[in-house]
Design an enzyme around this catalytic site. Structure first.
Site: not given
Length: 654
Positions: A7-8, A103, A105, A330, A332
């Site tokens: 994701e990043k 991520d 989620d 993580y 979030r």
């Protein structure tokens, strides 16, 4: 070759560190020693297309073009990350296998899934995509995750849920912002009136709370306490509170408080120097398990109470602890439970903390590794688990004050899982005095247990329920005759509701059922995620401040004049949490495969269409005639010239 899409960049580098060397570091990816490649998105690199991307005539805002509902949805590259998308396009074509490493989620699931779809990956290749779930960026944790790849198709429901949310926010935000802005212009308000599926009901909560406070009229009410001694000759041992009978209800408010002083005075006069019989005595041992580890919302609430940190700041600090320092998992997360598999790492985590120099070292040394709390429950785990410390030592890491405070909160909430229950004896006594019922409940601690970790904290959930129940009772037996030396009249006054703070506003979003009117919806929402999600709540609150709909006065959060005017101008349906909270419950059901995309989107489009028609009937008489000019921020949602109403403000659909 295998292509890992993170994701990043930070996650991409963490994955590459666990894979074969030597590495060739490129601007858009990392080539591994075995020929595989790790690349990444940079957050979202695709966005929902604007209305004018579907039809150039929609660039100008006109009521006769609303509602606009795309028949085939389009995405478009975000300009600043176009180069990364171009690189991914080339890598995807070269790849034999793709590993999805978004991520853990629903947003992270969609973020990479939509890139794979946008780049027209073949059905055959798409069917073999694997899912890599990483919640801890430290090398041992990443290596463990790489050995447990899942089939990406198992997470389709999570992606569909995020897709439905994204499209719903676009439909609601674009159409209603345009409709109400155009209608507001008719009354002379020449600025954008942004309306959002979540932001507007949240603003409505704050506005209504302010109105309740402004209109509140304090009223006196009365309580009676009996002062009890074992015998007439002995001093008072404890007090008991009068419980009004059914015959007194006409003189009470809805909460059972006596409103007539003469009635309370009569009771005081009657019970003085009278026998008090122990009518009922209940004794029981109670056990209170440790609180669960944090999810993001509960961490934000706790940090707001203890350190006066706003939600956005807490999230930013958590991201730093996760990505930069790798000290927490993580952040979030909306989950407060842990997988049983994680117990294998708990000993190493506790040992690391025990050897450190932070204040939590003594707490870790006293932890009992053999204890397994209710937090370890695989049935309550979805795509991610609760926020906990990693095995990495915080020593020799220069944490700023915010980072240290948040880290220690997370550590403490993890360590209490390895402490015994808080045990206390609870005694409830009912006394009969001059025909009236008086009660007293007392609590005596037997085992402090996990509460020892909270003993010096004034603003924690663990200590938030302290009352005068700690007053001890003498040994009593049922039927025993005691003595009431005198009664005492206590006059109190009803208090207005309190202005929201960062902590209570977050709590309101997570417990939104309390603010819902419909009893059926209230029932459903008691088990839902509330208003917004753990990952979005901080951003939504921050957005309302940036748009100058909210302002702070000390710790209190107030609605501004423009925020109040907006809520007063909108139909009640748009300002209440009932509808949007129900939508959140459906989105969660989609992610759990209990509902489908069409069951959510079809009624939503009907609602949006009806609300657009309703907007044309709104007079907007309460709005100011002069446009409100917010302070400049880095995120420009719109300009405030007359020309601005012909263009869609960015990010209006939150």
């Amino acid at each position: 070759m295998k292509l890992y899409i993170a994701e990043k960049p930070s996650l991409g580098r963490a994955i590459a560190a666990a894979l074969p060397k030597p590495h060739k570091n490129c601007k858009t990816h990392i080539e591994l020693g075995n020929g595989d490649v790790v690349s990444w998105c940079i957050g979202h690199i695709l966005a929902q297309a604007d209305p004018e991307d579907y039809d150039g005539d929609l660039k100008k805002w006109r009521m006769d073009t609303l509602p606009f509902i795309p028949q085939e949805w389009k995405l478009k590259p975000i300009t600043r990350t176009r180069a990364q998308l171009t690189a991914l396009r080339k890598l995807v074509k070269q790849a034999d296998e793709i590993i999805h490493a978004g991520d853990p989620d629903r947003e992270g699931q969609l973020l990479v899934d939509e890139v794979i779809d946008y780049l027209n990956v073949s059905k055959k290749k798409k069917s073999t995509v694997k899912r890599l779930l990483i919640s801890d960026l430290n090398l041992p944790a990443v290596k463990r995750a790489l050995t447990t790849l899942k089939d990406n198709k198992d997470y389709i429901a999570l992606s569909v849920s995020a897709l439905a949310r994204s499209r719903a926010d676009w439909l609601y935000g674009i159409n209603l912002t345009r409709a109400y802005t155009l209608q507001g212009q008719k009354s002379g308000f020449n600025s954008v009136l942004s309306v959002g599926r979540v932001q507007t009901p949240l603003l409505g909560l704050v506005v209504r709370r302010g109105q309740e406070i402004a209109n509140f009229v304090s009223k006196p009410f009365f309580e009676v306490e009996a002062h009890i001694a074992l015998t007439p000759e002995q001093p008072v041992s404890f007090t008991a509170k009068w419980q009004p009978s059914e015959n007194c209800q006409p003189y009470c408010d809805e909460e059972g408080r006596i409103l007539v002083k003469a009635l309370a005075e009569n009771v005081v006069n009657r019970i003085g120097n009278q026998p008090a019989q122990v009518q009922q005595l209940e004794k029981s041992e109670k056990k209170q398990a440790p609180p669960l580890p944090f999810n993001l919302s509960q961490l934000q609430i706790s940090a707001a109470k203890q350190f006066s940190m706003n939600a956005k700041l807490v999230l930013d600090v958590c991201q730093s602890l996760y990505e930069k320092h790798k000290l927490i998992t993580y952040p979030r997360s909306d989950c407060r439970y842990l997988p049983k598999e994680q117990l294998k790492q708990s000993g190493a985590i506790i040992d690391t903390l025990a050897k450190g120099s932070l204040p939590c070292a003594k707490q870790a040394q006293d932890a009992n590794k053999a204890l397994v709390s209710k937090a370890w429950n695989d049935k309550n785990i979805t795509a991610h688990h609760a926020i906990i410390p990693t095995e990495k030592s915080p020593d020799n890491i220069n944490l700023n004050t915010f980072e240290k405070n948040i880290y220690l909160l997370i550590v403490r909430q993890y360590l209490v899982q390895f402490y015994p229950a808080f045990v206390f004896d609870q005694t409830k006594v009912n006394l009969l005095i001059a025909g009236g019922l008086f009660t007293r409940t007392a609590k005596t601690t037997k085992q402090i247990g996990w509460k020892v970790l909270f003993s010096k904290s004034k603003h924690t959930e663990a200590n938030s329920n302290n009352t005068n129940d700690e007053q001890e009772l003498p040994p009593l037996v049922q039927g025993q005759m005691l003595h009431c030396s005198h009664g005492e009249l206590i006059e109190k006054h009803t208090s207005p509701p309190q202005y929201f703070t960062d902590a209570t506003l977050l709590a309101a979003m997570t417990g939104i059922a309390r603010y819902v009117n419909d009893p059926q919806i209230k029932k459903v929402l008691k088990e839902s995620d509330g208003l917004g999600t753990d990952a979005t709540r901080a951003g939504i609150i921050d957005l309302l401040f940036k748009r100058n709909f909210l302002t702070r006065q000390g710790k209190q959060i107030h609605a501004t004049d423009i925020g109040i005017a907006l809520i007063n101008a909108l139909p009640e349906m748009a300002t209440l949490p009932d509808m949007t909270a129900q939508w959140e419950a459906t989105l969660t059901a989609i992610s759990e495969k209990k509902a489908n995309y069409l069951s959510f989107m079809q009624p939503l489009t009907e609602t949006v269409s009806a609300m657009v028609i309703g907007a044309t009937q709104q007079p907007f008489t309460g709005l100011p005639k002069v446009a409100f000019k917010p302070k400049r921020t880095k995120r420009k949602f719109s300009s405030h010239s007359k020309k601005s109403t012909n263009k869609v403000p960015r990010k209006i659909a939150s």
